[in-house]
Motif scaffolding. Structure first.
Motif, PDB file in Angstrom:
ATOM      1  N   SER A  34      37.056  35.596  41.973  1.00 47.77           N
ATOM      2  CA  SER A  34      37.849  36.289  43.335  1.00 47.77           C
ATOM      3  C   SER A  34      38.979  35.054  43.110  1.00 47.77           C
ATOM      4  O   SER A  34      39.828  34.778  43.638  1.00 47.77           O
ATOM      5  N   SER A  40      40.141  33.204  40.668  1.00 48.40           N
ATOM      6  CA  SER A  40      40.714  32.594  39.417  1.00 48.40           C
ATOM      7  C   SER A  40      42.656  33.547  39.622  1.00 48.40           C
ATOM      8  O   SER A  40      42.759  34.026  41.195  1.00 48.40           O
ATOM      9  N   ASN A  41      43.582  32.767  38.735  1.00 51.12           N
ATOM     10  CA  ASN A  41      45.214  33.515  39.073  1.00 51.12           C
ATOM     11  C   ASN A  41      44.518  34.980  38.627  1.00 51.12           C
ATOM     12  O   ASN A  41      44.085  35.002  37.558  1.00 51.12           O
ATOM     13  N   THR A  42      45.652  35.714  38.814  1.00 57.47           N
ATOM     14  CA  THR A  42      45.910  36.928  37.562  1.00 57.47           C
ATOM     15  C   THR A  42      46.440  37.203  36.418  1.00 57.47           C
ATOM     16  O   THR A  42      46.561  35.406  35.909  1.00 57.47           O
ATOM     17  N   HIS A  45      49.525  35.585  35.642  1.00 59.73           N
ATOM     18  CA  HIS A  45      50.079  34.207  35.799  1.00 59.73           C
ATOM     19  C   HIS A  45      49.642  33.289  34.400  1.00 59.73           C
ATOM     20  O   HIS A  45      49.942  32.684  34.325  1.00 59.73           O
ATOM     21  N   GLN A  47      53.701  43.705  44.461  1.00 59.38           N
ATOM     22  CA  GLN A  47      53.086  42.439  44.172  1.00 59.38           C
ATOM     23  C   GLN A  47      53.172  41.466  44.927  1.00 59.38           C
ATOM     24  O   GLN A  47      53.463  39.903  44.278  1.00 59.38           O
ATOM     25  N   LYS A  90      50.930  38.341  45.095  1.00 56.70           N
ATOM     26  CA  LYS A  90      50.509  37.807  43.758  1.00 56.70           C
ATOM     27  C   LYS A  90      51.545  36.587  42.890  1.00 56.70           C
ATOM     28  O   LYS A  90      52.048  35.724  42.461  1.00 56.70           O
ATOM     29  N   ASN A 121      44.883  45.106  33.511  1.00 53.03           N
ATOM     30  CA  ASN A 121      44.376  44.455  34.235  1.00 53.03           C
ATOM     31  C   ASN A 121      45.297  43.334  34.562  1.00 53.03           C
ATOM     32  O   ASN A 121      45.294  42.508  35.292  1.00 53.03           O
ATOM     33  N   PHE A 158      47.337  42.332  37.351  1.00 48.51           N
ATOM     34  CA  PHE A 158      47.032  41.961  38.726  1.00 48.51           C
ATOM     35  C   PHE A 158      46.194  41.213  38.788  1.00 48.51           C
ATOM     36  O   PHE A 158      45.670  41.543  40.035  1.00 48.51           O
ATOM     37  N   ASP A 159      44.710  41.525  38.277  1.00 50.66           N
ATOM     38  CA  ASP A 159      43.573  41.015  38.605  1.00 50.66           C
ATOM     39  C   ASP A 159      43.437  39.636  38.477  1.00 50.66           C
ATOM     40  O   ASP A 159      44.011  39.442  37.247  1.00 50.66           O
ATOM     41  N   ARG A 160      42.455  39.211  39.540  1.00 51.88           N
ATOM     42  CA  ARG A 160      42.374  38.039  39.424  1.00 51.88           C
ATOM     43  C   ARG A 160      40.875  37.886  38.957  1.00 51.88           C
ATOM     44  O   ARG A 160      39.592  37.535  39.598  1.00 51.88           O
ATOM     45  N   ARG A 161      41.000  37.816  37.835  1.00 52.91           N
ATOM     46  CA  ARG A 161      40.117  37.520  36.310  1.00 52.91           C
ATOM     47  C   ARG A 161      40.508  37.222  35.495  1.00 52.91           C
ATOM     48  O   ARG A 161      41.726  36.317  35.348  1.00 52.91           O
TER      49      ARG A 161
END
Length: 383
Positions: free
Chosen positions: A2, A4-6, A9, A66, A69, A354, A356-359
């Protein structure tokens, strides 16, 4: 995870924001920008490349969704009217220079082509990006067509376009091809559209090898015949001198002509090269591998936004294409970092889902396999 940057990014990390801003100051026209910056423009356009956004309104809506983010990227949503104005007015040259700076970093990436020789291998080709004549009259090519020409020198080891140029559709391929400064010792494969005897001499003098095809009406004399291994499809291997008045005037060097029949198709080819060391069958295989650059063009046209444009001026079109090429380099960085053997095309498709996922990019591109050991006890209890 959680924290992590997007993925977006992380994908932009190879870009130096400091260098971007310095270039933006050099390539600026008119009054100082107030409602949005060139970085906002780039983030919005790069996001549209990665997420497949179709219009300026679509880009604006996605950026607004977004917004929280984007803050960590130092960017903010940009109104579609502002984005349209920046694309139309602010010089596309900024993104050409950003591409060049990023490409310099890409050259540090390691990659191997499929051949045993150590020489860097390139394919040179150009592809037309078709435009509507009624919407883009400045790009008129013939009475009924309009396009921009994208010329590329693709490195087979890294799958990175190390040489890129954009030109008018009616310009001869040779104009930009001659400008590409391939490194000494490299091998460049290209089709008959690049046959130029004076350029052949220039490449040879620089220590650059090339592989192409002999033109049907070429005039030459055979100076030496070499052994031809028919079992490998090689029917002739000769040292020749192009002897027409045109070739002599332009200083055409001695070359090697190889007659080759493809076992699969039965087609006969005459290859021309200034490399006298590699096996004749290897020369034929090098030309066949030139297909890599065709796959590159196919991949970017299918997966990046260079067929539908959000602006109609020449500057807006060039801006969008250069940002697409920057996006491709960023994906190539991700591919290199992941070391997963994936193609850039496959990575793009996964990142689109994925973005804008924060992974971490690593977890997105190389997810952990299911832990069967943990699930086995639960299954036993259920039984």
């Amino acid at each position: 995870m959680s924290h992590s940057n997007t993925a977006f990014h992380q994908l932009l990390k190879p870009l130096s924001r400091h260098e971007f801003e310095a270039e933006a100051k050099k390539h600026h026209v008119g009054q100082k920008l107030r409602s949005a910056t060139r970085w906002d423009q780039f983030v919005g356009m790069a996001m549209s490349q990665l997420s497949g956004r179709q219009s300026l309104r679509d880009i604006q809506s996605n950026l607004e969704a977004q917004q929280h983010k984007l803050y960590h990227l130092g960017a903010k949503p940009i109104a579609r009217s502002t984005l349209a104005r920046l694309n139309e007015v602010q010089p596309a040259e900024l993104y050409k220079q950003v591409f060049a700076r990023l490409l310099h970093r890409c050259k540090s990436m390691q990659g191997n082509h499929k051949f045993r020789f150590k020489n860097p291998l390139y394919s040179l080709d150009a592809s037309a990006i078709d435009l509507s004549l009624s919407v883009f009259p400045w790009a008129a090519h013939r009475d009924d067509t309009a396009n921009i020409k994208l010329s590329v020198g693709l490195n087979h080891g890294t799958q990175v376009p190390e040489f890129v140029a954009l030109s008018d559709g009616q310009e001869n391929d040779m104009i930009e091809g001659r400008k590409f400064d391939f490194p000494k010792g490299s091998i460049v494969a290209f089709d008959k559209g690049y046959v130029d005897y004076q350029w052949f001499k220039s490449l040879t003098d620089k220590g650059v090898f090339f592989v192409t095809r002999l033109r049907a009406k070429a005039v030459y004399r055979v100076e030496e015949r070499r052994y031809a291994d028919h079992s490998k499809g090689v029917f002739s291997d000769q040292i020749i001198q192009l002897s027409s008045a045109h070739a002599i005037k332009r200083g055409a060097p001695k070359l090697r002509r190889i007659g080759y029949r493809d076992a699969t198709t039965g087609k006969f080819y005459e290859f021309l090269t200034n490399n006298f060391q590699l096996a004749a069958a290897t020369i034929a295989a090098i030309y066949k591998d030139r297909w890599q650059v065709e796959l590159f063009f196919k991949a970017i046209k299918q997966n990046l936004k260079i067929r539908a444009f959000v602006g109609t001026s020449r500057n807006a079109v060039l801006t969008q294409i250069w940002i697409a090429m920057i996006t491709y380099l960023l994906l190539a960085f991700a591919r290199h970092s992941a070391k997963s053997g994936w193609t850039v095309q496959r990575i793009l498709r996964v990142i689109q889902l994925n973005l804008f996922d924060r992974r971490s990019l690593k977890s997105i591109l190389m997810p952990d396999p299911p832990d069967h050991k943990k699930s086995e006890p639960q299954m036993r209890l259920a039984l």
